[in-house]
Write a protein that holds these residues in place. Structure first.
Motif, PDB file in Angstrom:
ATOM      1  N   ARG A 104      -3.727  17.255   6.585  1.00 32.81           N
ATOM      2  CA  ARG A 104      -3.325  18.265   5.601  1.00 32.81           C
ATOM      3  C   ARG A 104      -2.500  17.634   4.482  1.00 32.81           C
ATOM      4  NH1 ARG A 104      -3.361  23.561   6.372  1.00 32.81           N
ATOM      5  NH2 ARG A 104      -3.721  23.236   8.597  1.00 32.81           N
ATOM      6  N   ASP A 105      -1.575  16.784   4.874  1.00 33.81           N
ATOM      7  CA  ASP A 105      -0.727  16.095   3.893  1.00 33.81           C
ATOM      8  C   ASP A 105      -1.488  14.859   3.406  1.00 33.81           C
ATOM      9  OD1 ASP A 105       1.106  14.562   2.518  1.00 33.81           O
ATOM     10  OD2 ASP A 105       2.724  14.830   3.975  1.00 33.81           O
ATOM     11  N   GLN A 106      -1.834  14.858   2.142  1.00 29.81           N
ATOM     12  CA  GLN A 106      -2.686  13.767   1.641  1.00 29.81           C
ATOM     13  C   GLN A 106      -1.942  12.807   0.719  1.00 29.81           C
ATOM     14  OE1 GLN A 106      -6.222  15.773   0.232  1.00 29.81           O
ATOM     15  NE2 GLN A 106      -6.820  16.337   2.313  1.00 29.81           N
ATOM     16  N   ARG A 107      -0.637  12.716   0.917  1.00 29.18           N
ATOM     17  CA  ARG A 107       0.090  11.663   0.196  1.00 29.18           C
ATOM     18  C   ARG A 107      -0.379  10.314   0.733  1.00 29.18           C
ATOM     19  NH1 ARG A 107       6.161  13.500   1.062  1.00 29.18           N
ATOM     20  NH2 ARG A 107       5.235  14.126   3.044  1.00 29.18           N
ATOM     21  N   VAL A 147       3.102  -2.164  -3.867  1.00 26.74           N
ATOM     22  CA  VAL A 147       2.484  -1.101  -3.078  1.00 26.74           C
ATOM     23  C   VAL A 147       3.045   0.211  -3.594  1.00 26.74           C
ATOM     24  CG1 VAL A 147       2.200  -0.097  -0.784  1.00 26.74           C
ATOM     25  CG2 VAL A 147       2.293  -2.587  -1.055  1.00 26.74           C
ATOM     26  N   ARG A 148       2.181   1.080  -4.039  1.00 22.87           N
ATOM     27  CA  ARG A 148       2.640   2.366  -4.564  1.00 22.87           C
ATOM     28  C   ARG A 148       2.741   3.383  -3.449  1.00 22.87           C
ATOM     29  NH1 ARG A 148      -0.015   4.663  -9.887  1.00 22.87           N
ATOM     30  NH2 ARG A 148       1.772   6.024  -9.572  1.00 22.87           N
ATOM     31  N   ASP A 149       3.797   4.154  -3.500  1.00 19.46           N
ATOM     32  CA  ASP A 149       3.993   5.235  -2.548  1.00 19.46           C
ATOM     33  C   ASP A 149       3.863   6.521  -3.353  1.00 19.46           C
ATOM     34  OD1 ASP A 149       4.840   7.112  -0.754  1.00 19.46           O
ATOM     35  OD2 ASP A 149       6.676   6.047  -0.182  1.00 19.46           O
ATOM     36  N   ALA A 150       2.702   7.159  -3.215  1.00 18.96           N
ATOM     37  CA  ALA A 150       2.430   8.344  -4.017  1.00 18.96           C
ATOM     38  C   ALA A 150       3.214   9.521  -3.461  1.00 18.96           C
ATOM     39  CB  ALA A 150       0.925   8.647  -3.994  1.00 18.96           C
ATOM     40  N   LEU A 151       4.326   9.837  -4.133  1.00 21.16           N
ATOM     41  CA  LEU A 151       5.223  10.865  -3.625  1.00 21.16           C
ATOM     42  C   LEU A 151       4.727  12.279  -3.908  1.00 21.16           C
ATOM     43  CD1 LEU A 151       8.773   9.458  -4.431  1.00 21.16           C
ATOM     44  CD2 LEU A 151       7.565   9.515  -2.242  1.00 21.16           C
ATOM     45  N   LEU A 152       4.155  12.472  -5.077  1.00 20.92           N
ATOM     46  CA  LEU A 152       3.795  13.822  -5.481  1.00 20.92           C
ATOM     47  C   LEU A 152       2.281  13.960  -5.589  1.00 20.92           C
ATOM     48  CD1 LEU A 152       6.446  14.323  -8.284  1.00 20.92           C
ATOM     49  CD2 LEU A 152       6.572  15.043  -5.893  1.00 20.92           C
ATOM     50  N   ILE A 153       1.842  15.104  -5.202  1.00 18.32           N
ATOM     51  CA  ILE A 153       0.418  15.401  -5.236  1.00 18.32           C
ATOM     52  C   ILE A 153       0.211  16.579  -6.175  1.00 18.32           C
ATOM     53  CG2 ILE A 153      -1.464  16.383  -3.892  1.00 18.32           C
ATOM     54  CD1 ILE A 153      -1.149  13.508  -3.310  1.00 18.32           C
ATOM     55  N   ALA A 154      -0.670  16.394  -7.116  1.00 19.69           N
ATOM     56  CA  ALA A 154      -0.986  17.506  -8.001  1.00 19.69           C
ATOM     57  C   ALA A 154      -1.763  18.564  -7.220  1.00 19.69           C
ATOM     58  CB  ALA A 154      -1.816  17.003  -9.177  1.00 19.69           C
ATOM     59  N   GLY A 198       6.898   7.053  -6.760  1.00 20.90           N
ATOM     60  CA  GLY A 198       6.736   7.785  -7.996  1.00 20.90           C
ATOM     61  C   GLY A 198       5.555   8.710  -7.905  1.00 20.90           C
ATOM     62  N   PRO A 199       5.402   9.541  -8.919  1.00 18.64           N
ATOM     63  CA  PRO A 199       4.291  10.490  -8.884  1.00 18.64           C
ATOM     64  C   PRO A 199       2.961   9.769  -9.010  1.00 18.64           C
ATOM     65  CG  PRO A 199       5.389  10.540 -11.014  1.00 18.64           C
ATOM     66  CD  PRO A 199       6.210   9.656 -10.135  1.00 18.64           C
ATOM     67  N   LEU A 251      -6.431   2.874  -0.206  1.00 17.50           N
ATOM     68  CA  LEU A 251      -5.766   4.172  -0.208  1.00 17.50           C
ATOM     69  C   LEU A 251      -5.489   4.510   1.251  1.00 17.50           C
ATOM     70  CD1 LEU A 251      -8.429   5.766  -2.575  1.00 17.50           C
ATOM     71  CD2 LEU A 251      -6.106   5.103  -3.283  1.00 17.50           C
ATOM     72  N   ILE A 252      -4.230   4.482   1.631  1.00 13.82           N
ATOM     73  CA  ILE A 252      -3.867   4.706   3.030  1.00 13.82           C
ATOM     74  C   ILE A 252      -3.130   6.030   3.145  1.00 13.82           C
ATOM     75  CG2 ILE A 252      -2.557   3.810   4.992  1.00 13.82           C
ATOM     76  CD1 ILE A 252      -2.821   1.012   3.618  1.00 13.82           C
TER      77      ILE A 252
END
Ligand code: ZN
Length: 375
Positions: free
Chosen positions: A305-308, A363-370, A184-185, A328-329
């Motif tokens: 570069r990708d900080q998800r 475990v949250r998978d942060a899909l979207l990055i503001a 989720g976001p 935070l991984i």
């Protein structure tokens, strides 16, 4: 085509119990019902790949083509007590069954056991003394480490204040599988890293850089200040069954004392500029430390570069295994060269705690990055 053994008329006394037991075992193992061994060699199992199949039925193993029935019949009918060795003989033949025809058996028995899990049971049954773990109490002066009697499985026994290492239900590291994460976001991590100086320390467990500059990250409405960063070889966290060769842990602390650890996985590739600076000042002896030139370290250099990222609640991965740590991984690994890897692994061949039980933690998978997440 199960056949029963022909009963031979004999004037001998009834079979001794030992031989009856042997017969029962062999019959129960299906030995009597096996076809002759196949003419083609057995497939060679992949080393260290999927678990080896269950122990090969003994009579199918090359080298045991001799008619087992007739051997068994001989054993039953002869008074020769040495024929009781038949049972052991079959075990040994089957133990060699996973090897390529003509190949020598492995010299290292541990190797052999690891490659053939099915064999372990037989070995343990036959030689329990060789595999039993010593239950000797751990000396109070034993330092914690990554193997032997100070190893991860013993940490809680070394000191009362290390008890969380065994009792804790929210321990780190963990194995993360994308299929099990909450997707989720999530807000971006806001990094605020500036050129800093500090000291490189060899603390006997890792190489650690203690920073003195103004460095922090903000997430979930809380700002955490960077205290130090250090390295593990191999990486402690397992991502989708993959083990990276190294990981850097950036330990942050909030004003209220909560810890947040940012993990940057490292995979082999081009040389890493930040690591090069640290390794250049690497202290070799335990307790040795080397001060860094002013403003040498900019932690932002190592961020991908990708900080998800993945996010979960866990613990320190070293004693006292304190819980309540926000992990935070970053999903995208950074690079480390083979030479840089080799230098660290020569000092620390293994300083990774094994993965711990998730115990139902999300475990949250942060899909979207503001936008604006990158400093
Ligand atoms: Zn760590």
């Amino acid at each position: 085509m199960a056949r029963t053994l022909p009963m031979t008329k004999s004037s001998r006394p009834p079979l001794p119990t030992a031989r009856l037991a042997l017969l029962t075992f062999l019959l129960a193992s299906g030995v009597h019902a096996q076809e002759p061994a196949p003419a083609t060699p057995l497939p060679v199992p992949e080393p260290a790949a999927t678990p080896a199949p269950a122990a090969t039925p003994p009579a199918r193993v090359e080298g045991t083509r001799i008619d087992i029935e007739s051997q068994l019949r001989d054993a039953m009918n002869s008074g020769d007590p040495t024929k009781k060795k038949l049972n052991l003989l079959i075990d040994r033949k089957s133990a060699a069954g996973g090897l390529a025809p003509g190949s020598a058996p492995p010299l290292n028995p541990v190797d052999h056991l690891q490659r053939e899990p099915g064999l372990v049971i037989r070995q343990q049954r036959n030689a329990p003394a060789a595999t039993a773990k010593p239950a000797a109490p751990v000396s109070k002066n034993t330092p914690w480490g990554y193997e032997g009697e100070g190893g991860p499985g013993q940490w809680a026994r070394l000191k009362p204040e290390f008890s969380t290492c065994a009792k804790g239900q929210r321990q780190s590291p963990i194995a993360i599988d994308d299929a099990d994460t909450l997707k989720g976001p999530a807000e971006a991590i806001a990094f605020n890293y500036t050129p800093s100086s500090g000291t490189v320390v060899n603390n006997g467990h890792t190489i650690e850089v203690q920073l003195s500059g103004d460095n922090s990250l903000t997430v979930r409405g809380q700002t955490y200040r960077l205290q130090q960063f250090h390295f593990h070889h191999p990486a402690e966290e397992r991502i989708n069954s993959r083990v990276y060769p190294m990981v850097a842990h950036f330990v942050h602390r909030s004003d209220t004392g909560q810890l947040a650890v940012l993990a940057v996985l490292l995979e082999e590739g081009p040389s890493n500029p930040l690591i090069q600076k640290v390794w250049t000042h690497m202290p070799l002896d335990v307790k040795d430390h080397v001060p860094l030139p002013a403003d040498l370290i900019h932690v932002g250099e190592i961020l991908p570069r990708d900080q998800r990222y993945y996010q979960y609640m866990g613990s320190l991965t070293t004693p006292p295994c304190t819980e309540g740590v926000l992990w935070l991984i970053l999903k995208q690994p950074a690079s480390i060269s083979a030479e840089q890897l080799r230098l660290f692994s020569q000092l620390y061949p293994n300083n990774a705690r094994p993965v711990q039980s998730l115990n139902g933690r999300p475990v949250r998978d942060a899909l979207l990055i503001a936008p604006g997440g990158r400093p």
